[in-house]
Design an enzyme around this catalytic site. Structure first.
Site, PDB file in Angstrom:
ATOM      1  N   GLY A  24       5.930  -2.441   3.343  1.00 32.28           N
ATOM      2  CA  GLY A  24       5.670  -3.029   4.692  1.00 32.28           C
ATOM      3  C   GLY A  24       6.123  -4.271   4.773  1.00 32.28           C
ATOM      4  O   GLY A  24       7.266  -4.849   3.976  1.00 32.28           O
ATOM      5  N   LYS A  38     -24.997  15.194  27.844  1.00 34.52           N
ATOM      6  CA  LYS A  38     -24.213  15.002  26.772  1.00 34.52           C
ATOM      7  C   LYS A  38     -24.988  14.809  25.770  1.00 34.52           C
ATOM      8  O   LYS A  38     -26.074  13.843  25.861  1.00 34.52           O
ATOM      9  CB  LYS A  38     -23.069  13.961  26.994  1.00 34.52           C
ATOM     10  CG  LYS A  38     -22.432  13.828  25.995  1.00 34.52           C
ATOM     11  CD  LYS A  38     -20.851  12.992  26.312  1.00 34.52           C
ATOM     12  CE  LYS A  38     -20.024  13.041  25.239  1.00 34.52           C
ATOM     13  NZ  LYS A  38     -19.591  14.330  24.573  1.00 34.52           N
ATOM     14  N   VAL A  88      16.715   8.433  -1.413  1.00 32.68           N
ATOM     15  CA  VAL A  88      17.610   7.492  -1.711  1.00 32.68           C
ATOM     16  C   VAL A  88      18.375   7.690  -3.079  1.00 32.68           C
ATOM     17  O   VAL A  88      19.739   7.563  -3.390  1.00 32.68           O
ATOM     18  CB  VAL A  88      16.722   6.048  -1.996  1.00 32.68           C
ATOM     19  CG1 VAL A  88      17.525   4.953  -2.957  1.00 32.68           C
ATOM     20  CG2 VAL A  88      16.273   5.366  -0.884  1.00 32.68           C
ATOM     21  N   GLY A 146       0.687  -1.334  -0.023  1.00 34.90           N
ATOM     22  CA  GLY A 146      -0.106  -0.109  -0.141  1.00 34.90           C
ATOM     23  C   GLY A 146       0.803   1.176  -0.003  1.00 34.90           C
ATOM     24  O   GLY A 146       1.934   1.417   0.733  1.00 34.90           O
ATOM     25  N   ARG A 191      19.011  10.830  -4.103  1.00 35.33           N
ATOM     26  CA  ARG A 191      20.070  11.910  -4.117  1.00 35.33           C
ATOM     27  C   ARG A 191      21.253  11.509  -3.211  1.00 35.33           C
ATOM     28  O   ARG A 191      22.437  11.757  -3.586  1.00 35.33           O
ATOM     29  CB  ARG A 191      19.262  13.225  -3.410  1.00 35.33           C
ATOM     30  CG  ARG A 191      18.381  13.829  -4.188  1.00 35.33           C
ATOM     31  CD  ARG A 191      18.736  14.789  -5.192  1.00 35.33           C
ATOM     32  NE  ARG A 191      18.083  15.348  -6.216  1.00 35.33           N
ATOM     33  CZ  ARG A 191      17.401  16.572  -5.742  1.00 35.33           C
ATOM     34  NH1 ARG A 191      17.363  17.062  -4.721  1.00 35.33           N
ATOM     35  NH2 ARG A 191      16.286  16.972  -6.782  1.00 35.33           N
ATOM     36  N   ARG A 213     -24.782   7.295  13.186  1.00 35.43           N
ATOM     37  CA  ARG A 213     -24.234   7.183  11.779  1.00 35.43           C
ATOM     38  C   ARG A 213     -23.084   6.363  11.619  1.00 35.43           C
ATOM     39  O   ARG A 213     -22.226   6.924  12.577  1.00 35.43           O
ATOM     40  CB  ARG A 213     -24.392   8.671  11.153  1.00 35.43           C
ATOM     41  CG  ARG A 213     -25.631   9.362  10.995  1.00 35.43           C
ATOM     42  CD  ARG A 213     -26.530   8.511   9.607  1.00 35.43           C
ATOM     43  NE  ARG A 213     -27.595   9.459   9.488  1.00 35.43           N
ATOM     44  CZ  ARG A 213     -28.805   9.095   9.988  1.00 35.43           C
ATOM     45  NH1 ARG A 213     -28.946   8.134  10.970  1.00 35.43           N
ATOM     46  NH2 ARG A 213     -29.955   9.952   9.825  1.00 35.43           N
ATOM     47  N   ARG A 272      -5.834  -2.429   9.043  1.00 35.24           N
ATOM     48  CA  ARG A 272      -6.124  -3.908   8.658  1.00 35.24           C
ATOM     49  C   ARG A 272      -5.965  -4.961   9.881  1.00 35.24           C
ATOM     50  O   ARG A 272      -7.024  -5.686  10.542  1.00 35.24           O
ATOM     51  CB  ARG A 272      -5.578  -4.482   7.258  1.00 35.24           C
ATOM     52  CG  ARG A 272      -6.297  -5.386   6.761  1.00 35.24           C
ATOM     53  CD  ARG A 272      -5.444  -6.216   5.721  1.00 35.24           C
ATOM     54  NE  ARG A 272      -4.256  -5.531   5.261  1.00 35.24           N
ATOM     55  CZ  ARG A 272      -4.042  -5.369   3.882  1.00 35.24           C
ATOM     56  NH1 ARG A 272      -5.080  -5.919   3.028  1.00 35.24           N
ATOM     57  NH2 ARG A 272      -3.047  -4.861   3.332  1.00 35.24           N
ATOM     58  N   THR A 322       4.506   2.238   5.675  1.00 35.04           N
ATOM     59  CA  THR A 322       2.873   2.249   5.725  1.00 35.04           C
ATOM     60  C   THR A 322       2.339   3.037   6.576  1.00 35.04           C
ATOM     61  O   THR A 322       2.737   3.534   7.794  1.00 35.04           O
ATOM     62  CB  THR A 322       2.513   0.770   6.236  1.00 35.04           C
ATOM     63  OG1 THR A 322       1.275   0.540   6.219  1.00 35.04           O
ATOM     64  CG2 THR A 322       3.460   0.282   7.494  1.00 35.04           C
ATOM     65  N   ASP A 346       2.407  -0.547  11.495  1.00 36.90           N
ATOM     66  CA  ASP A 346       2.240  -1.936  12.195  1.00 36.90           C
ATOM     67  C   ASP A 346       3.624  -2.698  12.024  1.00 36.90           C
ATOM     68  O   ASP A 346       3.633  -4.043  11.692  1.00 36.90           O
ATOM     69  CB  ASP A 346       0.918  -2.819  11.850  1.00 36.90           C
ATOM     70  CG  ASP A 346       1.046  -2.931  10.266  1.00 36.90           C
ATOM     71  OD1 ASP A 346       1.942  -2.157   9.599  1.00 36.90           O
ATOM     72  OD2 ASP A 346       0.246  -3.838   9.711  1.00 36.90           O
ATOM     73  N   GLU A 372     -10.570  -0.347  11.451  1.00 35.27           N
ATOM     74  CA  GLU A 372     -10.969  -1.084  10.233  1.00 35.27           C
ATOM     75  C   GLU A 372     -11.039  -2.846  10.326  1.00 35.27           C
ATOM     76  O   GLU A 372     -12.018  -3.534   9.951  1.00 35.27           O
ATOM     77  CB  GLU A 372      -9.907  -0.857   9.131  1.00 35.27           C
ATOM     78  CG  GLU A 372     -10.173  -1.449   7.819  1.00 35.27           C
ATOM     79  CD  GLU A 372      -9.223  -1.448   6.865  1.00 35.27           C
ATOM     80  OE1 GLU A 372      -8.022  -0.763   7.160  1.00 35.27           O
ATOM     81  OE2 GLU A 372      -9.197  -2.042   5.668  1.00 35.27           O
TER      82      GLU A 372
HETATM   83  O1  F6P Z   1      -1.495  -1.385   5.125  1.00 30.83           O
HETATM   84  C1  F6P Z   1      -2.311  -0.181   4.560  1.00 30.83           C
HETATM   85  C2  F6P Z   1      -3.776  -0.125   4.455  1.00 30.83           C
HETATM   86  O2  F6P Z   1      -4.135   1.330   4.156  1.00 30.83           O
HETATM   87  C3  F6P Z   1      -4.231  -0.796   5.618  1.00 30.83           C
HETATM   88  O3  F6P Z   1      -4.718   0.184   6.500  1.00 30.83           O
HETATM   89  C4  F6P Z   1      -5.586  -1.136   4.760  1.00 30.83           C
HETATM   90  O4  F6P Z   1      -6.432  -2.241   5.401  1.00 30.83           O
HETATM   91  C5  F6P Z   1      -5.121  -1.476   3.314  1.00 30.83           C
HETATM   92  O5  F6P Z   1      -3.927  -1.036   3.277  1.00 30.83           O
HETATM   93  C6  F6P Z   1      -6.001  -1.542   2.341  1.00 30.83           C
HETATM   94  O6  F6P Z   1      -5.343  -2.113   1.204  1.00 30.83           O
HETATM   95  P1  F6P Z   1      -6.084  -1.609  -0.356  1.00 30.83           P
HETATM   96  O7  F6P Z   1      -5.834  -0.410  -0.888  1.00 30.83           O
HETATM   97  O8  F6P Z   1      -5.174  -2.601  -1.292  1.00 30.83           O
HETATM   98  O9  F6P Z   1      -7.404  -1.878  -0.230  1.00 30.83           O
END
Ligand code: F6P
Length: 318
Positions: free
Chosen positions: A101, A212, A22, A10, A24, A242, A170, A124, A128, A221
């Protein structure tokens, strides 16, 4: 010497700053540099560009990656890796910097073992990667998410609603817990921690009785149940709710200062290692200092969750 640089997995804001660093650094040290397009795919297909100082001018502030990125299935098996090694030999590459990653580092380890020194740079938004305290893109993504939730909060407040906001991650809740703390969320739901919707609802009802009127719940996610959580909290509390999934907006945009500087420091260090003929290492940060570690060791590490921040959020949420 001649080295290559690629981005893989990603994309993350700050990858361009790393590519620039890298390129330069290598030029400064008298090396030739090529950009390998679309991750390991570009290596296997010979899709590479010669780079000079001008190739990377004007990209330090840009999101995405000018080298494009992809996940490459072929590179997951030894045939693909050996094909990659052959391509490196044909192009006269003495080493490759891989920005990505954990998945990208596995390929870098295999290629290093096959005889082409590779250095990983953690890029990333999820933060993680256990061998480093910080990954390129994390700060920008968190700030983007925070700004989006601030906007959602305005409308939640105006309508006396609860907004359940899903942020990226993820397998990791680092973005979630930090964004939750930064926006003053009432709860944060992540894979690393058990959660109890009845308890969250009970706290919401109690604070509603105290006056409140609106609530923000951040969900990572990886939980995969944002709609269910939203409906359940609405049913349990009677507060109109929502769901918002922030999605890929978090991966784009101009990198923050922190990401640009981190990328520049790691990019320089990666080239220093290749200059010494060292491969099979990942660069990262420990206590603010740049360091490097064996890739296999890096892949076997476990990253602790931010338990202290999670606890503080719980105690200060209402
Ligand atoms: O690893 C980075 C990330 O953005 C995660 O947070 C997410 O689950 C995943 O990539 C989404 O990947 P893609 O763009 O392939 O759907």
């Amino acid at each position: 010497m001649k080295i290559g640089v690629l981005t893989s997995g990603g994309d993350a804001p700050g990858m361009n700053a790393a590519v620039r660093a890298v390129c330069r650094s290598a030029l400064y040290k008298g090396m030739e540099v090529v950009g390998i397009m679309r991750g390991y795919n570009g290596l296997l297909n010979g899709e590479v560009i010669e780079m000079n100082a001008k190739t990377v001018s004007g990209i330090i502030q840009r999101g995405g990656t000018c080298l494009y990125t992809a996940r490459c299935n072929e590179f997951r098996n030894m045939d693909g890796v050996l094909k990659g090694k052959k391509k490196c030999e044909e192009m006269g590459l003495d080493g490759i910097v891989v920005i990505g990653g954990d998945g990208s580092f596995r390929g870098a380890a295999d290629l290093s073992k096959a005889g082409i020194p590779c250095i990983g740079i953690p890029g990333t938004i999820d933060n993680d990667i256990a061998c480093t305290d910080y990954t390129i893109g994390y700060d920008t993504a968190m700030n983007t998410a925070m700004e989006m939730v601030d906007k959602i909060k305005d409308t939640a407040q105006s309508h006396d609603r609860c907004s359940v906001v899903e942020v990226m991650g993820r397998k990791a809740g680092y973005i979630a817990i930090n964004v939750a703390a930064a926006v003053g969320a009432e709860a944060c739901i992540t894979l690393e921690k058990d959660y109890d919707l009845d308890e969250i609802a009970r706290r919401m009802i109690e604070s509603k009785a105290q006056g409140k009127t609106h609530f923000i719940i951040i969900v990572a996610e990886g939980i995969g149940k944002t709609d269910y959580i939203t409906k359940t909290l609405q049913d349990l509390t009677g507060v109109e709710s929502r769901a918002t999934v922030l999605g890929h907006v978090q991966r784009g945009g101009s990198p923050t200062l922190r990401d640009r500087v981190a990328a520049t420091r790691l990019g320089y260090h990666a080239v220093e290692l290749l200059e010494q003929g060292i491969g099979n290492r990942v660069c990262g940060f420990r206590k603010g200092e740049v360091y490097d570690v064996d890739i296999q060791e890096a892949l076997s590490m476990k990253k602790p969750f931010e338990d202290e921040l999670y606890d503080i959020l719980y105690k200060t949420a209402f």
